[in-house]
Motif scaffolding. Sequence first.
Motif, PDB file in Angstrom:
ATOM      1  N   GLN A   1      -2.814 -10.223  -2.562  1.00  0.00           N
ATOM      2  CA  GLN A   1      -3.755  -9.747  -3.594  1.00  0.00           C
ATOM      3  C   GLN A   1      -3.768 -10.691  -4.787  1.00  0.00           C
ATOM      4  O   GLN A   1      -4.818 -10.942  -5.380  1.00  0.00           O
ATOM      5  CB  GLN A   1      -3.376  -8.325  -4.025  1.00  0.00           C
ATOM      6  CG  GLN A   1      -3.632  -7.292  -2.923  1.00  0.00           C
ATOM      7  CD  GLN A   1      -3.240  -5.876  -3.314  1.00  0.00           C
ATOM      8  OE1 GLN A   1      -2.353  -5.661  -4.153  1.00  0.00           O
ATOM      9  NE2 GLN A   1      -3.897  -4.892  -2.703  1.00  0.00           N
TER      10      GLN A   1
ATOM     11  N   ASP B   1      -1.891  -2.950  -5.338  1.00  0.00           N
ATOM     12  CA  ASP B   1      -3.157  -2.410  -5.858  1.00  0.00           C
ATOM     13  C   ASP B   1      -3.858  -1.743  -4.678  1.00  0.00           C
ATOM     14  O   ASP B   1      -4.558  -2.373  -3.886  1.00  0.00           O
ATOM     15  CB  ASP B   1      -4.011  -3.562  -6.423  1.00  0.00           C
ATOM     16  CG  ASP B   1      -5.319  -3.040  -7.010  1.00  0.00           C
ATOM     17  OD1 ASP B   1      -5.954  -3.779  -7.790  1.00  0.00           O
ATOM     18  OD2 ASP B   1      -5.711  -1.891  -6.671  1.00  0.00           O
ATOM     19  N   TRP B   2      -3.640  -0.424  -4.563  1.00  0.00           N
ATOM     20  CA  TRP B   2      -4.072   0.287  -3.342  1.00  0.00           C
ATOM     21  C   TRP B   2      -5.587   0.224  -3.149  1.00  0.00           C
ATOM     22  O   TRP B   2      -6.075   0.300  -2.017  1.00  0.00           O
ATOM     23  CB  TRP B   2      -3.592   1.730  -3.402  1.00  0.00           C
ATOM     24  CG  TRP B   2      -2.101   1.829  -3.352  1.00  0.00           C
ATOM     25  CD1 TRP B   2      -1.236   2.042  -4.400  1.00  0.00           C
ATOM     26  CD2 TRP B   2      -1.283   1.662  -2.192  1.00  0.00           C
ATOM     27  NE1 TRP B   2       0.063   2.023  -3.954  1.00  0.00           N
ATOM     28  CE2 TRP B   2       0.066   1.790  -2.612  1.00  0.00           C
ATOM     29  CE3 TRP B   2      -1.555   1.412  -0.838  1.00  0.00           C
ATOM     30  CZ2 TRP B   2       1.145   1.691  -1.719  1.00  0.00           C
ATOM     31  CZ3 TRP B   2      -0.481   1.301   0.047  1.00  0.00           C
ATOM     32  CH2 TRP B   2       0.850   1.449  -0.394  1.00  0.00           C
ATOM     33  N   GLY B   3      -6.319   0.050  -4.256  1.00  0.00           N
ATOM     34  CA  GLY B   3      -7.785   0.012  -4.150  1.00  0.00           C
ATOM     35  C   GLY B   3      -8.304  -1.284  -3.571  1.00  0.00           C
ATOM     36  O   GLY B   3      -9.484  -1.399  -3.236  1.00  0.00           O
ATOM     37  N   ARG B   4      -7.405  -2.291  -3.469  1.00  0.00           N
ATOM     38  CA  ARG B   4      -7.848  -3.598  -2.922  1.00  0.00           C
ATOM     39  C   ARG B   4      -7.080  -3.922  -1.635  1.00  0.00           C
ATOM     40  O   ARG B   4      -6.648  -5.039  -1.394  1.00  0.00           O
ATOM     41  CB  ARG B   4      -7.638  -4.683  -3.977  1.00  0.00           C
ATOM     42  CG  ARG B   4      -8.599  -4.532  -5.172  1.00  0.00           C
ATOM     43  CD  ARG B   4      -8.507  -5.721  -6.115  1.00  0.00           C
ATOM     44  NE  ARG B   4      -7.176  -5.801  -6.713  1.00  0.00           N
ATOM     45  CZ  ARG B   4      -6.523  -6.959  -6.910  1.00  0.00           C
ATOM     46  NH1 ARG B   4      -7.064  -8.093  -6.521  1.00  0.00           N
ATOM     47  NH2 ARG B   4      -5.315  -6.969  -7.466  1.00  0.00           N
TER      48      ARG B   4
ATOM     49  N   GLY C   1      -7.164 -11.757  -4.073  1.00  0.00           N
ATOM     50  CA  GLY C   1      -7.850 -10.603  -4.659  1.00  0.00           C
ATOM     51  C   GLY C   1      -7.843  -9.365  -3.806  1.00  0.00           C
ATOM     52  O   GLY C   1      -8.227  -8.279  -4.246  1.00  0.00           O
ATOM     53  N   SER C   2      -7.418  -9.488  -2.552  1.00  0.00           N
ATOM     54  CA  SER C   2      -7.308  -8.301  -1.696  1.00  0.00           C
ATOM     55  C   SER C   2      -6.350  -8.627  -0.550  1.00  0.00           C
ATOM     56  O   SER C   2      -5.929  -9.774  -0.377  1.00  0.00           O
ATOM     57  CB  SER C   2      -8.679  -7.878  -1.140  1.00  0.00           C
ATOM     58  OG  SER C   2      -9.128  -8.860  -0.218  1.00  0.00           O
TER      59      SER C   2
ATOM     60  N   ASP D   1      -7.256  -3.372   2.569  1.00  0.00           N
ATOM     61  CA  ASP D   1      -7.972  -2.960   3.783  1.00  0.00           C
ATOM     62  C   ASP D   1      -6.954  -2.593   4.851  1.00  0.00           C
ATOM     63  O   ASP D   1      -6.041  -3.398   5.129  1.00  0.00           O
ATOM     64  CB  ASP D   1      -8.854  -4.108   4.305  1.00  0.00           C
ATOM     65  CG  ASP D   1     -10.148  -4.230   3.512  1.00  0.00           C
ATOM     66  OD1 ASP D   1     -10.287  -5.218   2.763  1.00  0.00           O
ATOM     67  OD2 ASP D   1     -10.985  -3.300   3.613  1.00  0.00           O
TER      68      ASP D   1
ATOM     69  N   SER E   1      -5.243  -7.429   3.730  1.00  0.00           N
ATOM     70  CA  SER E   1      -5.721  -6.772   4.949  1.00  0.00           C
ATOM     71  C   SER E   1      -4.534  -6.593   5.894  1.00  0.00           C
ATOM     72  O   SER E   1      -3.859  -7.572   6.236  1.00  0.00           O
ATOM     73  CB  SER E   1      -6.792  -7.661   5.585  1.00  0.00           C
ATOM     74  OG  SER E   1      -7.143  -7.189   6.852  1.00  0.00           O
TER      75      SER E   1
ATOM     76  N   ASP F   1      -8.884   2.982  -1.325  1.00  0.00           N
ATOM     77  CA  ASP F   1     -10.350   3.099  -1.341  1.00  0.00           C
ATOM     78  C   ASP F   1     -10.757   3.565   0.056  1.00  0.00           C
ATOM     79  O   ASP F   1     -10.568   2.823   1.026  1.00  0.00           O
ATOM     80  CB  ASP F   1     -10.954   1.718  -1.652  1.00  0.00           C
ATOM     81  CG  ASP F   1     -12.482   1.746  -1.549  1.00  0.00           C
ATOM     82  OD1 ASP F   1     -13.100   0.720  -1.925  1.00  0.00           O
ATOM     83  OD2 ASP F   1     -13.044   2.763  -1.087  1.00  0.00           O
TER      84      ASP F   1
ATOM     85  N   ARG G   1     -12.184   1.369   2.588  1.00  0.00           N
ATOM     86  CA  ARG G   1     -11.362   0.258   3.104  1.00  0.00           C
ATOM     87  C   ARG G   1     -10.295   0.748   4.080  1.00  0.00           C
ATOM     88  O   ARG G   1      -9.401   0.006   4.464  1.00  0.00           O
ATOM     89  CB  ARG G   1     -10.744  -0.512   1.934  1.00  0.00           C
ATOM     90  CG  ARG G   1     -11.777  -1.051   0.972  1.00  0.00           C
ATOM     91  CD  ARG G   1     -11.230  -1.871  -0.156  1.00  0.00           C
ATOM     92  NE  ARG G   1     -10.951  -3.253   0.248  1.00  0.00           N
ATOM     93  CZ  ARG G   1     -10.913  -4.279  -0.600  1.00  0.00           C
ATOM     94  NH1 ARG G   1     -11.105  -4.082  -1.903  1.00  0.00           N
ATOM     95  NH2 ARG G   1     -10.649  -5.492  -0.167  1.00  0.00           N
TER      96      ARG G   1
END
Length: 261
Positions: free
Chosen positions: A32, A65-68, A36-37, A70, A39, A102, A105
């Motif tokens: 992240q 950062d659980w929102g980012r 930025g994320s 997948d 997977s 999210d 995701r």
Amino acid sequence: MSTAPQLVVHRDKELMAQAAAARLITRIVDAQASRGSASVVLTGGRNGNGLLAALAAAPARDAIDWGRLDLWWGDERFLPEGDPERNVTQAREALLDSVPLDPKRVHAMPASDGPHGTDVDAAAAAYAEELAQAAGPENHGPVPAFDVLMLGVGPDTHVASLFPELPAVRETERTVVGVHGAPKPPPTRVTLTLPAIRAAREVWLLAAGEDKAKAAAIALSGAGEIQAPAAGAYGRSRTLWLLDGTAASQLPRSLYPPASA
Ligand SMILES: O=C(O)[C@H](O)[C@@H](O)[C@H](O)[C@H](O)COP(=O)(O)O
């Protein structure tokens, strides 16, 4: 190009789950920070769910950062939505329902009462399409470059729902297939194939418990992937076996560094 497996052996399955959870937190945070994320592909089974439960209890859990993030699955039991035997149901209970993911995701594999009904092959094709949609030009083929793909190892050396000698482990083109007549119940499943698994940056194989000792020894002794699917599971930049002492008990001692106490 296969990456030679690295082995880390922990004192027992609880420590293996805690150490693997800590390793996963770090891997996700690093991904992240740099892209930025992140997977990650989850696995079902006792070792996979044990890792998720350890992650839920980890002090550093919310460094992620659980929102980012997948989340994908390596395989799924083809049962109705919410069935307690589904891997996603067990993952929700172990971790997912207690963190602010999210929902868009979280990519669960289709259920047998979903849009494809009981057509497991159509469900598999739909998941393959979802993966292809998520893949970018920088990816190696029609799947996203998963940062970490986790696989529990079965006593017969199966990984995901790729069982020795069955058609799914022989698949070389498709990324997701339906499985009929799996020897591990339930018999009908959806699974990533070896080409999809090998698109991952890192593949982590989880093997704890004495019922995995023979499988680990077979898979790590040069066996072929058709007879020992775990032998064919490797990542583009790393293949990591995470074991406990009992699962490593039939391995040549030279194959791994001193077990962590
Ligand atoms: O749907 C499943 O059953 C799993 O995805 C399967 O591949 C599992 O990871 C192995 O069978 C190991 O399971 P255990 O960790 O419970 O031995």
